[in-house]
Design a protein around this motif. Sequence first.
Motif, PDB file in Angstrom:
ATOM      1  N   GLN A   1       0.854  -1.180   0.082  1.00 29.93           N
ATOM      2  CA  GLN A   1      -0.088  -0.109  -0.006  1.00 29.93           C
ATOM      3  C   GLN A   1       0.898   1.159   0.088  1.00 29.93           C
ATOM      4  OE1 GLN A   1      -2.382  -0.214   3.355  1.00 29.93           O
ATOM      5  NE2 GLN A   1      -3.773  -2.109   2.768  1.00 29.93           N
ATOM      6  N   ALA A   2       2.042   1.379   0.602  1.00 26.87           N
ATOM      7  CA  ALA A   2       2.684   2.525   0.783  1.00 26.87           C
ATOM      8  C   ALA A   2       3.357   2.536  -0.485  1.00 26.87           C
ATOM      9  CB  ALA A   2       3.786   2.212   1.862  1.00 26.87           C
ATOM     10  N   LEU A   3       3.864   1.585  -1.042  1.00 29.77           N
ATOM     11  CA  LEU A   3       4.717   1.663  -2.172  1.00 29.77           C
ATOM     12  C   LEU A   3       3.817   2.307  -3.387  1.00 29.77           C
ATOM     13  CD1 LEU A   3       6.810  -1.472  -2.406  1.00 29.77           C
ATOM     14  CD2 LEU A   3       7.747   0.822  -2.096  1.00 29.77           C
ATOM     15  N   ALA A   4       2.415   1.868  -3.374  1.00 28.64           N
ATOM     16  CA  ALA A   4       1.441   2.130  -4.398  1.00 28.64           C
ATOM     17  C   ALA A   4       1.226   3.830  -4.192  1.00 28.64           C
ATOM     18  CB  ALA A   4       0.287   1.485  -4.382  1.00 28.64           C
ATOM     19  N   ALA A   5       1.281   4.284  -2.912  1.00 24.85           N
ATOM     20  CA  ALA A   5       0.608   5.463  -2.784  1.00 24.85           C
ATOM     21  C   ALA A   5       1.541   6.692  -2.556  1.00 24.85           C
ATOM     22  CB  ALA A   5      -0.101   5.558  -1.317  1.00 24.85           C
ATOM     23  N   GLU A   6       2.888   6.277  -2.328  1.00 26.53           N
ATOM     24  CA  GLU A   6       4.114   7.365  -1.958  1.00 26.53           C
ATOM     25  C   GLU A   6       5.121   7.223  -2.798  1.00 26.53           C
ATOM     26  OE1 GLU A   6       3.417   9.590   0.349  1.00 26.53           O
ATOM     27  OE2 GLU A   6       1.990   8.622   1.457  1.00 26.53           O
ATOM     28  N   ALA A   7       5.796   8.498  -3.226  1.00 22.18           N
ATOM     29  CA  ALA A   7       7.002   8.408  -3.791  1.00 22.18           C
ATOM     30  C   ALA A   7       8.020   8.430  -2.770  1.00 22.18           C
ATOM     31  CB  ALA A   7       7.061   9.685  -4.384  1.00 22.18           C
ATOM     32  N   ILE A   8       8.707   7.052  -2.821  1.00 20.21           N
ATOM     33  CA  ILE A   8       9.707   6.504  -2.097  1.00 20.21           C
ATOM     34  C   ILE A   8      10.998   6.340  -2.506  1.00 20.21           C
ATOM     35  CG2 ILE A   8      10.013   4.733  -0.569  1.00 20.21           C
ATOM     36  CD1 ILE A   8       7.159   4.235  -0.270  1.00 20.21           C
ATOM     37  N   ASP A   9      12.102   6.693  -1.872  1.00 19.31           N
ATOM     38  CA  ASP A   9      13.444   6.169  -2.293  1.00 19.31           C
ATOM     39  C   ASP A   9      14.182   5.095  -1.637  1.00 19.31           C
ATOM     40  OD1 ASP A   9      13.688   8.664  -3.907  1.00 19.31           O
ATOM     41  OD2 ASP A   9      13.671   9.885  -2.089  1.00 19.31           O
ATOM     42  N   VAL A  10      13.847   5.108  -0.348  1.00 27.24           N
ATOM     43  CA  VAL A  10      14.468   4.202   0.593  1.00 27.24           C
ATOM     44  C   VAL A  10      13.502   3.328   1.432  1.00 27.24           C
ATOM     45  CG1 VAL A  10      16.252   3.531   2.428  1.00 27.24           C
ATOM     46  CG2 VAL A  10      16.626   5.288   0.618  1.00 27.24           C
ATOM     47  N   VAL A  11      13.462   2.223   1.588  1.00 34.14           N
ATOM     48  CA  VAL A  11      12.493   1.184   2.351  1.00 34.14           C
ATOM     49  C   VAL A  11      13.526   0.803   3.256  1.00 34.14           C
ATOM     50  CG1 VAL A  11      11.072  -0.802   2.675  1.00 34.14           C
ATOM     51  CG2 VAL A  11      10.871   0.719   0.529  1.00 34.14           C
ATOM     52  N   VAL A  12      13.101   0.969   4.680  1.00 38.84           N
ATOM     53  CA  VAL A  12      13.640   0.419   5.819  1.00 38.84           C
ATOM     54  C   VAL A  12      13.069  -0.764   6.380  1.00 38.84           C
ATOM     55  CG1 VAL A  12      14.528   0.767   8.130  1.00 38.84           C
ATOM     56  CG2 VAL A  12      14.656   2.691   6.174  1.00 38.84           C
TER      57      VAL A  12
ATOM     58  N   GLU B   1      10.429  -7.279  -2.167  1.00 37.41           N
ATOM     59  CA  GLU B   1       9.553  -6.418  -2.702  1.00 37.41           C
ATOM     60  C   GLU B   1       9.653  -4.848  -3.032  1.00 37.41           C
ATOM     61  OE1 GLU B   1       4.793  -4.873  -1.822  1.00 37.41           O
ATOM     62  OE2 GLU B   1       5.704  -6.104  -0.254  1.00 37.41           O
ATOM     63  N   ALA B   2      10.565  -4.516  -2.025  1.00 36.05           N
ATOM     64  CA  ALA B   2      11.030  -3.171  -2.136  1.00 36.05           C
ATOM     65  C   ALA B   2      11.840  -3.075  -3.568  1.00 36.05           C
ATOM     66  CB  ALA B   2      11.855  -2.526  -1.060  1.00 36.05           C
ATOM     67  N   LEU B   3      12.774  -3.878  -3.541  1.00 41.42           N
ATOM     68  CA  LEU B   3      13.955  -3.925  -4.742  1.00 41.42           C
ATOM     69  C   LEU B   3      13.239  -4.011  -5.846  1.00 41.42           C
ATOM     70  CD1 LEU B   3      16.592  -6.159  -3.056  1.00 41.42           C
ATOM     71  CD2 LEU B   3      16.870  -4.027  -3.549  1.00 41.42           C
ATOM     72  N   ASP B   4      12.104  -4.952  -6.026  1.00 35.16           N
ATOM     73  CA  ASP B   4      11.560  -5.192  -7.341  1.00 35.16           C
ATOM     74  C   ASP B   4      10.678  -3.877  -7.720  1.00 35.16           C
ATOM     75  OD1 ASP B   4      12.186  -7.869  -7.423  1.00 35.16           O
ATOM     76  OD2 ASP B   4      10.362  -8.696  -6.801  1.00 35.16           O
ATOM     77  N   ALA B   5      10.323  -2.903  -6.689  1.00 31.15           N
ATOM     78  CA  ALA B   5       9.682  -1.690  -7.016  1.00 31.15           C
ATOM     79  C   ALA B   5      11.019  -0.447  -7.343  1.00 31.15           C
ATOM     80  CB  ALA B   5       9.012  -1.107  -5.806  1.00 31.15           C
ATOM     81  N   GLY B   6      12.069  -0.999  -7.471  1.00 30.83           N
ATOM     82  CA  GLY B   6      13.327  -0.075  -7.700  1.00 30.83           C
ATOM     83  C   GLY B   6      13.763   0.690  -6.821  1.00 30.83           C
ATOM     84  N   LYS B   7      13.559   0.266  -5.405  1.00 32.10           N
ATOM     85  CA  LYS B   7      13.790   1.307  -4.236  1.00 32.10           C
ATOM     86  C   LYS B   7      15.323   0.830  -3.740  1.00 32.10           C
ATOM     87  CE  LYS B   7      10.022   2.709  -4.822  1.00 32.10           C
ATOM     88  NZ  LYS B   7       9.693   4.047  -5.756  1.00 32.10           N
ATOM     89  N   HIS B   8      15.826   1.561  -2.827  1.00 29.38           N
ATOM     90  CA  HIS B   8      17.027   1.205  -2.109  1.00 29.38           C
ATOM     91  C   HIS B   8      16.518   0.647  -0.617  1.00 29.38           C
ATOM     92  CE1 HIS B   8      19.587   3.572  -4.837  1.00 29.38           C
ATOM     93  NE2 HIS B   8      18.662   4.541  -4.950  1.00 29.38           N
TER      94      HIS B   8
END
Length: 349
Positions: free
Chosen positions: A60-71, A85-92
């Motif tokens: 839900q967060a990845l779909a709704a927000e502009a995110i650079d890094v997932v902790v 999941e975060a990496l597949d979305a292109g995040k650090h």
Amino acid sequence: MSTRTKFALVGAGVIGKHHGLVMSQLADRVELVAVADVRRDRAEQLAAVRGGRPYGSLSQALAAEAIDVVVVCTPTGRHGDAAIEALDAGKHVIVEKPAEITVAKTDEIIAAQRKAGTLVTVISQHRFDPATETTLAAIGRGELGRLTSGIASIDWWRGQSYYDSGDWRGTWELDGGGALMNQGVHTVDLLVAALGRPVEVFAYTGRLAHERIEVEDVAVGVVRFESGALGVLHATTAAYPGLSARLQVHGDRGSAVIDNDQLAFFQVTAEGADREEKLMGTTESRAVPTAGSEPGQLSDAHRLQYLNFLGALGGTEKLRVDLETNRQSIGVITGAYESARTGRPVSLA
């Protein structure tokens, strides 16, 4: 226009709250835009204190927000799912220690990172302690001579209430192990950082002072390193009332002892100097004051690791702790568990 890096935090439990504090300390460079937890009430509580919008899942967060890094601060056995999941979305990604509970699952994260081409660091904040940096720098300069042995010892106490506080604690599925995996991973990581590539481990484990847990509350073992150096492992949550986390590194020209993140003993022989031969040990030492090793306590080292990660994102620093680094420590620990089950040495090659 804000130039702050946008962070999302998944897992709003005890360690997630600590990461939220670090982000607040770095508010001039970091913006927490989302907090996700399967228990939405926990996400709401953390977001109310540290900022960002609460979500019931990372998706839900990845779909709704502009995110650079997932902790990632979920239970250990779910680190890989969230990180991938975060990496597949292109995040650090920043992952709490350890990266996962098996080498195979860690390799899945590594594969996802290579596909994404983004950065991943695993929290190993004690590599940023002054005592660790002093010791590793001396090793790098050859001042300890040929490294011969090391000891990683974690002498802690956890009451039964600690394991009863969460149904994931003390389980193989989500904790991945007991005293060695959960509490000992940092000190094992420092042993590997000091002595190099581990190649074989032999261990025993026991569950001696706690009930209703699947994993060990005491583990002992030995590690053989590629250089020929030998290491001793000792990890327990059954040492009342709880002592310290301690690393000893010995070479033929010097020794260092880090106790509760302080450099309790340090003596080396500079290049070209003669060693002072003694029948007994020396008592000379110098201390580097740092924070204590209580795992729930935040030291400045957490912030330093975040700063290193931000520097690596900006291209001004080299990332000091990556997945491959943590993979070696996970290999030692899971190898120790396999050895304890089979009664045989386990090759880490």
